[in-house]
Design an enzyme around this catalytic site. Sequence first.
Site, mmCIF file in Angstrom:
data_model
loop_
_atom_site.group_PDB
_atom_site.id
_atom_site.type_symbol
_atom_site.label_atom_id
_atom_site.label_comp_id
_atom_site.label_asym_id
_atom_site.label_seq_id
_atom_site.Cartn_x
_atom_site.Cartn_y
_atom_site.Cartn_z
ATOM 1 N N ARG A 1 -4.000 -10.294 25.958
ATOM 2 C CA ARG A 1 -3.477 -11.569 25.473
ATOM 3 C C ARG A 1 -3.035 -12.434 26.662
ATOM 4 N NH1 ARG A 1 -3.353 -14.793 20.968
ATOM 5 N NH2 ARG A 1 -1.258 -15.317 20.267
ATOM 6 N N THR B 1 -11.464 -18.412 16.480
ATOM 7 C CA THR B 1 -11.259 -17.163 17.185
ATOM 8 C C THR B 1 -12.519 -16.406 16.870
ATOM 9 O OG1 THR B 1 -8.881 -17.259 16.943
ATOM 10 C CG2 THR B 1 -9.787 -15.074 17.140
ATOM 11 N N THR C 1 -9.942 -14.901 21.557
ATOM 12 C CA THR C 1 -9.702 -16.268 21.106
ATOM 13 C C THR C 1 -9.373 -17.244 22.209
ATOM 14 O OG1 THR C 1 -8.443 -17.567 19.494
ATOM 15 C CG2 THR C 1 -7.199 -15.950 20.739
ATOM 16 N N ASP D 1 0.878 -20.669 19.974
ATOM 17 C CA ASP D 1 1.247 -19.492 19.175
ATOM 18 C C ASP D 1 2.697 -19.065 19.411
ATOM 19 O OD1 ASP D 1 -1.008 -19.150 17.678
ATOM 20 O OD2 ASP D 1 -1.887 -17.569 18.909
ATOM 21 N N GLY E 1 -9.207 -16.610 12.095
ATOM 22 C CA GLY E 1 -8.612 -17.305 10.957
ATOM 23 C C GLY E 1 -7.121 -17.551 11.096
ATOM 24 N N GLY E 2 -6.590 -17.446 12.315
ATOM 25 C CA GLY E 2 -5.161 -17.735 12.518
ATOM 26 C C GLY E 2 -4.311 -16.869 11.624
HETATM 27 O O1 DON Z 1 -3.626 -15.068 18.073
HETATM 28 C C1 DON Z 1 -3.623 -15.693 17.012
HETATM 29 O O2 DON Z 1 -3.116 -15.280 15.997
HETATM 30 C C2 DON Z 1 -4.317 -17.037 16.965
HETATM 31 N N1 DON Z 1 -4.378 -17.618 18.272
HETATM 32 C C3 DON Z 1 -5.664 -16.853 16.377
HETATM 33 C C4 DON Z 1 -6.380 -18.147 16.215
HETATM 34 C C5 DON Z 1 -7.502 -18.083 15.263
HETATM 35 O O3 DON Z 1 -7.782 -17.087 14.653
HETATM 36 C C6 DON Z 1 -8.216 -19.329 15.030
HETATM 37 N N2 DON Z 1 -9.424 -19.050 14.300
HETATM 38 N N3 DON Z 1 -9.921 -19.294 13.339
#
Ligand code: DON
Length: 535
Positions: free
Chosen positions: A71, A346, A364, A388, A438-439
């Site tokens: 990360r 992502t 991501t 985030d 998908g955040g």
């Molecule tokens: O780490 C995370 O939870 C976010 N940065 C993920 C972002 C994400 O999945 C966007 N995609 N659709």
Amino acid sequence: MIANHAMVSSAHPLATSIGLDIMRNGGNAIDAAIATHFALAVVYPQAGNVGGGGFAVIRMNDGTINSLDFREKAPALAHRDMFLNAEGQLYDLRSTHGHMASGVPGAVDGMFALHQKYGTLTMAELIEPSVEISLRGYALTPLAAEILNTNQKEFQTYNRWSTPYHSDQIWEAGDTIRQPDLAKTLKHIQTNGRNGFYDGIVADQIVAEMQSGNGLISHADLKNYQSVWRKPISGNYRGHQIISMAPPSSGGIALLQLLQGTEGYPIADWGHNSTKTIHLMSELERRVYADRALYLGDPDFVKVPIKQLLKPSYNQRRFADISFDVVTPSERVSAGEIPPSESPETTHLSVVDSNGNAVAITTTLNSSFGNKVMVKGAGFFLNNEMDDFSSKPGSPNQFGLIGGEANAILPHKRMLSSMTPTIVTYKDQLKMVVGTPGGSTIITSVYQTLLNVIDHGMGMQEAVNAKRVHHQWYPDEVRVETGALTENVQTDLEQLGHQLRITDKIGRMDCILVLPDGRLEGGADPRGDNTALGY
Ligand code: DON
């Protein structure tokens, strides 16, 4: 897609086939995952990356499990209130667009760490196909062309030069994208290893890019970046072992809390996407996401009560007040308005090799094309992962997620994630490799996919295709993918007191299921260009 020996499922057909070729040529699952990851940086620039970060969950065929945290980290110059103005209010866009939004990238270090521990081919071999397609070019799919067209204005706003993705014309399916600068960067990495990115010319280019736009990443930040091996989160669900990512991702803990809350109920009898099943899932989700907001953050900085959150007695108490007659309204935590999420991106890839080694990687840039800034001369987009963090306790980020002190910004800290790369075993045998972008919806998409297979008896592709729903405590609503619920179920849920919001697509899964006869079934999400291939 069903195959006898080995399989890759990823967001792009070219990246998938590059990974599969690596295994055909003698590489293992980890080699294939690394090659696929680099290929996605070339052909799936909205999320595939060298300028971002992610997590890998691994299970080798001897049963050992491991996970790697690559990360991004906050730069040394980052500080708690960096996204607040003099009045203490959040600046518009700074945490998501432009140079300040970037955390120190972890992806390249992560790929080298994975390779050092598990790789069998050379790193140069694993990167070579990506160098070749950067130079030779790749053809846009219809979806990729559409995504580039919708981002043209932002590419122009946030870059001082014409990137390979700029065009005065409309991009069309079949158009070719060549990326000579990215090829040079990949060659530096091929020749000089990890330092080819974190030191030397590429590092100079990143720092110069930062200095051109108030960015904070320094040479020292880059040199000092290190990914971390972490003990995976693991637990049981109906006789299966679930292996997933530990903090700084919230994914593993939240997934296991949800599964613990589900296990006491006969959801197979209630049916997939029935009123009772959706009601239970939503009630569990609002409680689990509330825990996420309060307790979870980077374990190198805050004490995350992992054991307590996973204790069955804790979760029994936590879920004891769920009623099947009425909705529990989410507490109002903030009066702030939730910004609509902008097509975030992502990407996840799953690999199983012919010896049964398995790896799940979610990686991501955060939003689509990250902070929209391509490093001049180096040809790759930077992440906007700083969003985030909870920039202002109680105020939602781009996913509407609320956080507190545990996820406040500090120098060198990692921002909390929802990414949930997950491996499932049954009776000590590999059963599934699962994950998605998908955040905030990542956790619930993985949760539903596991339930679809384990409880609802679906195959892998069917489980991935199935329409999804999502609740995240705040905003207090059930997001419903178009077509997920019958009209009757919608009416029943509304009568119980649920607010429903119909949305377009939730998630883009890439999964693999080991069938009872040992063959592999891929599940590649039809919501994107995702492709599973095997041999
Ligand atoms: O780490 C995370 O939870 C976010 N940065 C993920 C972002 C994400 O999945 C966007 N995609 N659709």
